[in-house]
Design a protein around this motif. Structure first.
Motif, mmCIF file in Angstrom:
data_model
loop_
_atom_site.group_PDB
_atom_site.id
_atom_site.type_symbol
_atom_site.label_atom_id
_atom_site.label_comp_id
_atom_site.label_asym_id
_atom_site.label_seq_id
_atom_site.Cartn_x
_atom_site.Cartn_y
_atom_site.Cartn_z
ATOM 1 N N ARG A 87 1.560 -5.967 -5.327
ATOM 2 C CA ARG A 87 1.728 -6.036 -6.784
ATOM 3 C C ARG A 87 0.870 -4.989 -7.488
ATOM 4 O O ARG A 87 1.301 -4.348 -8.448
ATOM 5 C CB ARG A 87 1.368 -7.415 -7.300
ATOM 6 C CG ARG A 87 2.309 -8.493 -6.820
ATOM 7 C CD ARG A 87 1.869 -9.824 -7.313
ATOM 8 N NE ARG A 87 2.758 -10.205 -8.413
ATOM 9 C CZ ARG A 87 2.586 -11.256 -9.167
ATOM 10 N NH1 ARG A 87 1.543 -12.025 -8.985
ATOM 11 N NH2 ARG A 87 3.442 -11.541 -10.112
ATOM 12 N N GLU A 88 -0.337 -4.781 -6.992
ATOM 13 C CA GLU A 88 -1.211 -3.789 -7.586
ATOM 14 C C GLU A 88 -0.671 -2.372 -7.367
ATOM 15 O O GLU A 88 -0.770 -1.511 -8.239
ATOM 16 C CB GLU A 88 -2.630 -3.900 -7.025
ATOM 17 C CG GLU A 88 -3.389 -5.124 -7.488
ATOM 18 C CD GLU A 88 -2.994 -6.410 -6.768
ATOM 19 O OE1 GLU A 88 -2.160 -6.357 -5.835
ATOM 20 O OE2 GLU A 88 -3.506 -7.469 -7.147
ATOM 21 N N LEU A 121 -3.054 0.614 -0.986
ATOM 22 C CA LEU A 121 -2.973 -0.734 -1.566
ATOM 23 C C LEU A 121 -1.975 -1.603 -0.805
ATOM 24 O O LEU A 121 -2.226 -2.776 -0.554
ATOM 25 C CB LEU A 121 -2.590 -0.658 -3.046
ATOM 26 C CG LEU A 121 -3.677 -0.182 -3.998
ATOM 27 C CD1 LEU A 121 -3.099 0.069 -5.384
ATOM 28 C CD2 LEU A 121 -4.804 -1.207 -4.070
ATOM 29 N N GLN A 127 -1.957 -5.580 -1.095
ATOM 30 C CA GLN A 127 -1.945 -5.653 -2.554
ATOM 31 C C GLN A 127 -0.714 -4.930 -3.104
ATOM 32 O O GLN A 127 -0.814 -3.925 -3.811
ATOM 33 C CB GLN A 127 -3.225 -5.042 -3.122
ATOM 34 C CG GLN A 127 -4.466 -5.765 -2.677
ATOM 35 C CD GLN A 127 -5.730 -5.084 -3.159
ATOM 36 O OE1 GLN A 127 -5.725 -3.903 -3.473
ATOM 37 N NE2 GLN A 127 -6.815 -5.840 -3.228
#
Length: 84
Positions: free
Chosen positions: A60-61, A53, A58
């Motif tokens: 934050r994910e 991720l 990504q």
């Protein structure tokens, strides 16, 4: 005055020391519950998923995934992901 006789000032001083010790123990116990010593140990699958991720941008994910799987705080999970 016999050696076992307790005067009022010494009784007050003893009460103050006992009260201070009790308050200190309560504060110490509360701090221990807020900072558990057993840290979550993330699995290699979780590390691989978070690393993937992060590579995709990504972050934050990835932090959300780590928090959900380990119970880490936001700050600890962010540091974990940033170090991957």
């Amino acid at each position: 005055m016999s050696p076992l006789e307790v005067t009022t000032p010494s009784l007050i001083a003893l009460s103050a020391v006992v009260a201070a010790a009790a308050i200190w123990l309560i504060i110490w116990a509360v701090r221990l519950t807020k900072r558990p010593r057993n840290r979550p140990n993330p699995s290699m699958d979780l590390v691989d998923q978070a690393r993937e991720l992060k590579a995709l941008g990504q972050i934050r994910e990835a932090v959300f995934l780590v928090r959900g799987e380990t119970g880490m705080s936001q700050r600890a999970a962010s540091r974990f992901v940033n170090r991957l």
